[in-house]
Design a protein around this motif. Sequence first.
Motif, PDB file in Angstrom:
ATOM      1  N   UNK A 164       0.822  -1.206   0.000  1.00  0.00           N
ATOM      2  CA  UNK A 164       0.000   0.000   0.000  1.00  0.00           C
ATOM      3  C   UNK A 164       0.858   1.258   0.000  1.00  0.00           C
ATOM      4  N   UNK A 165       1.876   1.279   0.850  1.00  0.00           N
ATOM      5  CA  UNK A 165       2.645   2.498   1.076  1.00  0.00           C
ATOM      6  C   UNK A 165       3.750   2.707   0.048  1.00  0.00           C
ATOM      7  N   UNK A 166       3.963   1.777  -0.854  1.00  0.00           N
ATOM      8  CA  UNK A 166       4.855   2.056  -1.972  1.00  0.00           C
ATOM      9  C   UNK A 166       4.220   3.052  -2.947  1.00  0.00           C
ATOM     10  N   UNK A 167       2.937   3.264  -2.814  1.00  0.00           N
ATOM     11  CA  UNK A 167       2.259   4.300  -3.589  1.00  0.00           C
ATOM     12  C   UNK A 167       2.576   5.650  -2.944  1.00  0.00           C
ATOM     13  N   UNK A 168       3.293   6.547  -3.618  1.00  0.00           N
ATOM     14  CA  UNK A 168       3.713   7.805  -2.991  1.00  0.00           C
ATOM     15  C   UNK A 168       2.573   8.763  -2.701  1.00  0.00           C
ATOM     16  N   UNK A 169       1.370   8.460  -3.169  1.00  0.00           N
ATOM     17  CA  UNK A 169       0.229   9.327  -2.872  1.00  0.00           C
ATOM     18  C   UNK A 169      -0.493   8.915  -1.595  1.00  0.00           C
ATOM     19  N   UNK A 170       0.056   7.921  -0.897  1.00  0.00           N
ATOM     20  CA  UNK A 170      -0.565   7.457   0.345  1.00  0.00           C
ATOM     21  C   UNK A 170       0.405   7.684   1.506  1.00  0.00           C
TER      22      UNK A 170
END
Length: 353
Positions: free
Chosen positions: A147-153
């Motif tokens: 989930x947190x590899x998404x830089x928008x999260x």
Amino acid sequence: MPTANPYQGPRPFETGERIYGRAKEIEGLYSLLISGRIVVLHSPSGAGKSSLVQAGLIPKLKDLFVIWGPVRVKEPATDPTANRFTYSTLRCLEESPAVTTLADYAQQRRTNTKPVLIIFDQFEEVLTTDPLNFDAIKGFFEQLGDLLHDPSIWALFLIREEFLGALDPYRNSIPTQLNNRFRIDHLSLDAAKEAIARPAARAGRTFSAPALDNLIEDLATIQVQQPDGTSELITGYTVETAHLQVVCSALWLQLPQTQLTIDVDDIVAAGDVSTAMADYYAARVSEIADGDQTLEADIREWIEERLITSGGLRGQVLLAPDETEGLPNFYLDALVDALLLRREHRANSIWFE
């Protein structure tokens, strides 16, 4: 004329309520979160992490982020094949989630207007709720990592500091390895003065300086055991928020409606901190007993004999099946909910103090 009681008692502050004495911590946490994206907020138990985030941080962030949570991970999964921690997280976010992973949920719900901030409250529960279910814990952290590899999260984890070390086996799954950390302590004496005086002023009453000093000294006084086994009362450097709220709430209710200034005599007449806490304790035990005086006496006796040492310090009891040291476990849960007991998870055991 003074308005309603501005002190809410021992419950956490909620979003929309004013929190005092924490401006420096709120600003520091805000800055770290904005720059670091993934942050661990840690503190001793009872220092007010949830209150700081709910009443102080979220109002500063709500225009910048879509906020998910605060989330808890303690709910068991109805599907035995599901990861219980993922399921609990999804259930906090949506009553009937149609997906089974955090990344899928984010893909389904995200928008392009704002980044997402997911807040995990009491995150130590991932380590204590089912402590031997290593596969589920590891799988949950791997999903968090995806989930947190998404830089928008963004993510904020609230955890009691004694559990920080237990996160180490899972840190590599998370971007930043959970290295961005922010600590808060109990209220400093100056912060406690602000937390007492400013709500009163907004509600129409003023503390005199001697009265405020008197109350702060009483709140900061703690009993410390010496090497020889004796105990000594000393004035510490911090104040517990829950104690402050209980004492000030009781004081406020005892003042005449037309009185605008709180003096030392009012503090003395209201009784010391121990008296206020004892009154709170008595009221909560009476509520739990629901009018059964025999049960009320049994609960009081159980607490006095099992949880208070001969030296007047807090003791602990180990949870047993059905009843603990003679008291049905139902009442232990009720005492925890009333904030009279604390449930501690240590070495795969559950203790109460």
